[in-house]
Design an enzyme around this catalytic site. Structure first.
Site, mmCIF file in Angstrom:
data_model
loop_
_atom_site.group_PDB
_atom_site.id
_atom_site.type_symbol
_atom_site.label_atom_id
_atom_site.label_comp_id
_atom_site.label_asym_id
_atom_site.label_seq_id
_atom_site.Cartn_x
_atom_site.Cartn_y
_atom_site.Cartn_z
ATOM 1 N N GLY A 326 40.657 17.318 56.844
ATOM 2 C CA GLY A 326 41.266 17.530 58.148
ATOM 3 C C GLY A 326 40.738 16.581 59.205
ATOM 4 N N SER A 327 40.583 17.089 60.404
ATOM 5 C CA SER A 327 40.243 16.245 61.561
ATOM 6 C C SER A 327 38.828 15.690 61.530
ATOM 7 C CB SER A 327 40.451 17.038 62.858
ATOM 8 O OG SER A 327 41.805 17.408 63.005
#
Length: 610
Positions: A326-327
């Site tokens: 993810g981020s």
């Protein structure tokens, strides 16, 4: 008239009679003397011959024994008199970096029966002693007798393993013929659940099965020695023949700090419970050395009592489970764009909505335009996608690899996964280039992400991780520009300030949170993984920490809400416990220069905006 002299005649007659009656003058005895003489001589000769033959046989037998069949007979003699006693080597201990025991061998006893001897000596007839033995072994007297009778032809039968010494001493005092006590050891784990996934465990024979116990088994086992002696029929030692040297096992000192490990496990266990999550994992790394100071997973298990434990609880999820990061990879996208010169530090990026291959790139908090700082502070998928599309896919793949993604950590732990990066792909769709920039389409373990953030914390110097204590520190290899990496770390501090939940009182902290949907059976499902990864203190980074909460179901599931508070608690404890100087006051006096706002729409430069 003739007169005979009768007296003379009678005298002659008497003389003749005397001669006839004297045994020594009997003529017929002469042949008897010759026969006896011959018989005695023959018997003498026969005896002499037999004696000589016997002596020859003895000499021949001695020659046979000494030369022709010496080895065989010597071996037979040795079997009756030589005894080989084992000199056991105790398995080495596993210690934390400060010498605290994480795994140690405790003396125990094995209770062994010799059924042949027991039946021969009629040991089973002593009901009282057999009943006492059965009670100590946790068996009924009837079951014990049946077990021995069933193995009547055996000379060696385990009745119990790893029996405590107090019980063993009681059994020894029973003095039951055919019952033998042997020394063995049992592995004991003082930290129980807290370090179970790192340390692992052994089987009943002391062979490593999981974790460090398995990975470092060759160092921990050593080599047993032996002593050969000659004993008489009473069992007394009459000669010392030889020794086979034993090689003591080595202790293994880990990089793990037992106090940090315990605290990290408690925090992860608490977070899993409060968020009704499937599992949780945290990894704490020393930025300067690459040493893993803590690596905990919840739920865990008790290695001292594994009866009924499910195999899934024994997985060290920090190395066996991979997730889309993810981020947490977005800082590396900005770093790559700056290194490649496709973006300026003070540039404004167009983050309006756009589609690739018919799919819209979505932001949780959409904005029309953002600076590089804002792209990370607001975790803009559109922003990092725009940056990724300015570069060839190989550029971002190279950065990910330099940070350690898709590479094994080489800790030597069994079951480690390396994740998926597909760095060697020749063709990339634009949508794939974009999604890879915000952590989809690739996978990594929590340990790999921790290594990547340790590289940021060392301002671009990559160091291999170590699960054993490192002294002196590894110099490492520079993989990113120091200046650019420091800029990225500075932006991560702003992310922490905005998030607030990950901050640590008295210290400057840099973090990036992330939330990724889970994949099951090849499809995305409504389950999430909440990440928080970061470093501290910003002025002189010492620790990199990754916290992952897998599938929280208590309501919130974003990394900033679920894993960030856990990050704050763990990082704060680590900094204070090791007396790391506070640096937050210095941060209050620093001023942040306002960046020039230059707007770029796609690849085209627009006018400056103040």
């Amino acid at each position: 008239m003739v007169k005979f002299n009768s007296s003379r005649k009678s005298g002659k007659s008497k003389k003749t009679i005397r001669k006839l009656t004297a045994p020594e003058t009997v003529k017929q005895n002469k042949p008897q003397k010759v026969f006896e003489k011959c018989f005695m001589r023959g018997r003498y000769m026969l005896s002499t011959v037999l004696i000589l033959l016997g002596l020859c046989a003895l000499v021949a037998r001695a020659a046979y024994v000494q030369s022709i069949n010496a080895d065989t007979l010597s071996n037979e003699a040795d079997k009756r008199s030589l005894r080989k006693d084992e000199v056991l080597s105790v398995r080495g201990s596993i210690l934390d970096r400060n010498g605290q025991l994480l795994s140690v061998s405790v003396p125990m006893s094995a209770i062994v029966a010799d059924p042949k001897t027991m039946l021969k000596e009629n040991s089973l007839a002593d009901k009282e002693r057999i009943a006492a033995l059965a009670e100590e072994l946790g068996m009924t007297e009837n079951d014990l007798v049946k077990k021995i009778e069933k193995n009547s032809k055996s000379g060696y039968l385990y009745l119990a393993r790893q029996v405590e010494l107090s019980k063993a001493n009681y059994i020894r005092r029973l003095k039951i013929k055919g019952i033998i006590l042997e020394t063995e050891h049992r592995r004991f784990y003082p930290r129980v659940e807290e370090a179970a996934h790192v340390v692992g465990y052994t089987d009943i024979d002391g062979n490593g099965i999981e974790g460090i116990e398995k990975s470092f088994n060759s160092l921990l086992v050593g080599k047993d020695g032996s002593r050969t002696v000659r004993k008489d029929k009473r069992g007394n030692i009459v000669a010392h023949i030889s020794d086979e040297k034993k090689y003591d096992a080595q202790d293994v000192t880990l990089s793990i700090d037992e106090k940090l490990q315990s605290m990290v496990y408690r925090e992860i266990k608490k977070a899993v419970s409060e968020n009704n999550a499937e599992s949780g994992t945290a990894v704490l790394v020393d930025v300067r050395t690459g040493e893993v100071l803590a690596m905990a997973t919840a739920p865990s298990y008790n290695p001292n009592n594994r009866v009924g434990v499910k195999s899934e609880l024994m997985r060290n999820r920090a190395i066996t489970d991979t997730f889309e990061p993810g981020s947490t990879v977005k800082p590396f996208v900005v770093l790559t764009a700056l290194q490649r010169g496709v973006v300026k530090r003070d540039e404004i990026i167009d983050t309006t909505s756009f589609k690739l291959s018919g799919k819209e790139i979505v932001d949780v908090a959409p904005r029309a335009q953002q600076t590089l700082d804002e792209i990370l502070m607001n975790s803009s998928n559109r922003g990092v996608s725009r940056l990724a599309l300015r570069m060839p896919p190989s550029a971002l793949m190279e950065t990910y690899q330099n940070a350690g993604l898709s590479k094994p950590t080489d800790l030597g732990l069994i079951g480690e996964q390396v994740g998926i990066l597909n760095a060697n792909r020749k063709r990339w769709a634009d949508i794939e280039r974009a999604t890879v920039a915000y952590g989809y389409g690739i996978t990594a373990t929590p340990l790999q992400i921790a290594r990547a953030y340790a590289t940021l914390g060392s301002f671009g110097v990559y160091r291999p991780l170590s699960i054993t204590k490192v002294d002196p520190p590894v110099i490492g290899k520079r993989v990113f520009s120091e200046k650019i990496t420091k800029d990225i770390v500075g932006i991560l501090e702003k992310v922490a300030i905005k998030n607030k939940r990950a901050m640590v009182e008295g210290y400057r902290v840099g973090v990036k949170t992330g939330t990724a949907r889970k994949i099951e059976n090849g499809h995305y499902v409504n389950k999430y993984v909440a990440f928080t990864a970061g470093i501290a203190p910003i002025s002189d980074p010492r620790y990199a920490l990754v916290v992952l909460i897998n599938d929280p179901k208590a309501g919130e599931y974003y990394g900033g809400a679920v894993s960030a508070p856990v990050f704050s608690n763990i990082m704060g404890y680590a900094l204070r416990a090791n007396a790391i100087p506070q640096d937050a006051e210095a941060a209050e006096n620093t001023t942040t220069k306002s960046a020039k706002r230059i707007v770029y729409i796609g690849e085209h430069k627009n006018q400056k905006v103040n």
